[in-house]
Design a protein around this motif. Structure first.
Motif, PDB file in Angstrom:
ATOM      1  N   LYS A 113       0.721   7.094   3.471  1.00  0.00           N
ATOM      2  CA  LYS A 113       1.832   6.212   3.815  1.00  0.00           C
ATOM      3  C   LYS A 113       1.680   4.858   3.126  1.00  0.00           C
ATOM      4  O   LYS A 113       2.641   4.327   2.547  1.00  0.00           O
ATOM      5  CB  LYS A 113       1.905   6.033   5.334  1.00  0.00           C
ATOM      6  CG  LYS A 113       3.131   5.258   5.832  1.00  0.00           C
ATOM      7  CD  LYS A 113       3.155   5.232   7.347  1.00  0.00           C
ATOM      8  CE  LYS A 113       4.347   4.462   7.878  1.00  0.00           C
ATOM      9  NZ  LYS A 113       5.642   5.090   7.543  1.00  0.00           N
ATOM     10  N   THR A 164       2.141   5.116  -0.773  1.00  0.00           N
ATOM     11  CA  THR A 164       3.502   5.305  -1.282  1.00  0.00           C
ATOM     12  C   THR A 164       4.488   4.226  -0.847  1.00  0.00           C
ATOM     13  O   THR A 164       5.509   4.024  -1.493  1.00  0.00           O
ATOM     14  CB  THR A 164       4.040   6.674  -0.832  1.00  0.00           C
ATOM     15  OG1 THR A 164       3.988   6.761   0.601  1.00  0.00           O
ATOM     16  CG2 THR A 164       3.226   7.805  -1.451  1.00  0.00           C
ATOM     17  N   GLU A 165       4.180   3.515   0.246  1.00  0.00           N
ATOM     18  CA  GLU A 165       5.169   2.592   0.797  1.00  0.00           C
ATOM     19  C   GLU A 165       4.753   1.127   0.789  1.00  0.00           C
ATOM     20  O   GLU A 165       5.600   0.253   0.920  1.00  0.00           O
ATOM     21  CB  GLU A 165       5.500   2.993   2.255  1.00  0.00           C
ATOM     22  CG  GLU A 165       6.094   4.384   2.385  1.00  0.00           C
ATOM     23  CD  GLU A 165       6.377   4.742   3.837  1.00  0.00           C
ATOM     24  OE1 GLU A 165       6.271   3.844   4.713  1.00  0.00           O
ATOM     25  OE2 GLU A 165       6.689   5.918   4.112  1.00  0.00           O
TER      26      GLU A 165
END
Length: 400
Positions: A159, A162-163
């Protein structure tokens, strides 16, 4: 040279447990530890920037205790979540609300791991016990819970990878991946990997949450067993800090009895008494020959509770850390974070947390037992660490 013991239940059934910071050995461990130390320093470990994050979490914790309005409460989960949020801000770059379901699940799983480590420890030496019917020793549940923890941390790694927006700040995961990619692009051999990163997070949560949370709970437990010493801590805070502001790290040098109270808690509670190692090469120690592969258990209890050193180790006596002139004295035998190359990675973080949490708690509240005629037990729960048995306490807000 010592490595971590490979004779344990989790390592036998979850091979990836050999990665990360705590149970890895050799070149893999050295690179993980060096990388983690560099990142943690860059993120403010031991510096005022991290102290500010801790103070923000302490503010929320104090507010939650105030909402209990002095009612008898078991504050273990609240304490675990609060301390966990400090390490979350470092690892993930964010804190979680106390009602966040993912956060509640993760904290609960870590608590289960600690509890099961006590009942499942016999299976470390008798592996066949894990196959007995009904999971008598909790070994299978321990393995299952650890795998669930792994999945949670692997999810958070992905998470963040990627974010996460680096413009919003920095965190451990992003810094580790950046260093990993830097080495890969340069063709430099490296043990940095997403799998090792996830295991490092497992270890940072254990080292950065459970030990500090348990120490806070022990500190409060000793304070209700010794109300005179709790009052002495409070009066010292009133003299050197007062009530107009919260304590900060600059106050540490003046709060000598308070610091002695914390150290005596660490000595008496002995949060991580048994640490296992593996001899990495044939070694001679005095008249003993220790072959390569020998499993070694260091017993910190034997030092922290040695009668020759402490005189009356069975007593809770902060005064033992105060010399005749009223200054702190710290014997070399005071080793709650262990010693040597494999001493606790988060020692400086833990010291900051304990000072900022406990000074604010003693400034704001008077802690009393639910029933003064029936004080909670001072027995511990033996596991990876030694938290106190569950107990209830009343946090009475002081009227300033």
């Amino acid at each position: 040279m010592t490595g971590r013991s490979t004779v344990n239940l989790l390592s036998q059934h979850v091979p990836s447990r050999f990665r990360g910071l705590i149970v890895s050995s050799g070149p893999l461990w050295r690179e993980q530890r060096a990388t983690a130390m560099t990142i943690l320093r860059n993120l403010g470990m031991g510096k005022s920037v991290l102290a500010e994050k801790i103070s923000q979490e302490v503010f929320v914790y104090v507010r939650e205790l105030s909402l209990l309005r002095g009612q008898p409460s078991n504050i273990k989960t609240l304490t675990n979540m609060s301390v966990s949020n400090v390490i979350c801000s470092v690892i993930f770059g964010r804190r979680f609300e106390f009602d966040d379901l993912f956060f509640l699940k993760t904290v609960s799983q870590f608590n289960v791991l600690v509890e099961l480590a006590a009942t499942g420890s016999l299976a470390n030496f008798l592996p066949l016990l894990v196959y007995l019917p009904f999971d008598i020793f909790g070994g299978r549940r321990l393995i299952k819970t650890y795998r669930e923890v792994q999945k949670c941390n692997e999810y958070m790694v992905e998470k963040v990878r990627t974010e996460f927006d680096p413009e919003s700040g920095d965190n451990f995961i992003f810094s580790y991946i950046r260093e990993m990619e830097k080495k890969e692009k340069s063709g430099q051999p490296t043990y940095l990997s997403l799998d090792n990163l996830a295991r490092c997070i497992d270890d940072l949560f254990v080292a950065g949450t459970e030990t500090t949370s348990s120490t806070i709970l022990w500190c409060l437990l000793y304070s209700i067993h010794h109300p005179d010493k709790q009052e002495k801590v409070y009066q010292e805070i009133m003299v050197h800090v007062g009530t107009e502001r919260v304590p900060n790290l600059m106050d540490k040098q003046n709060l000598k009895y308070f610091n002695a109270f914390i150290m005596e808690t660490q000595r008496k509670a002995s949060i991580a008494p048994i640490i296992t190692y593996e001899c990495m090469a044939d070694t001679t120690f005095e008249t003993y020959t220790i072959p390569k592969g020998t499993q070694i258990a260091s017993n910190l209890d034997s030092v922290l509770r040695d009668q020759k050193v402490w005189g009356d180790p069975e007593n809770f006596r902060p005064e033992r850390f105060i010399d005749g002139e009223g200054n702190l004295q710290i014997p070399e035998e005071f080793i709650p974070f262990s010693i040597g190359r494999r001493a606790c990675l988060g020692e400086s973080l833990a010291k900051m947390e304990l000072f900022l949490y406990m000074s604010s708690l003693f400034q704001k509240f008077k802690f009393i037992p639910e029933d003064e005629s029936n004080l909670p037990s001072l027995e511990d729960t033996r596991g990876i660490t030694t938290p106190p048995l569950p107990y209830t306490i009343r946090a009475i807000q002081r009227m300033h």
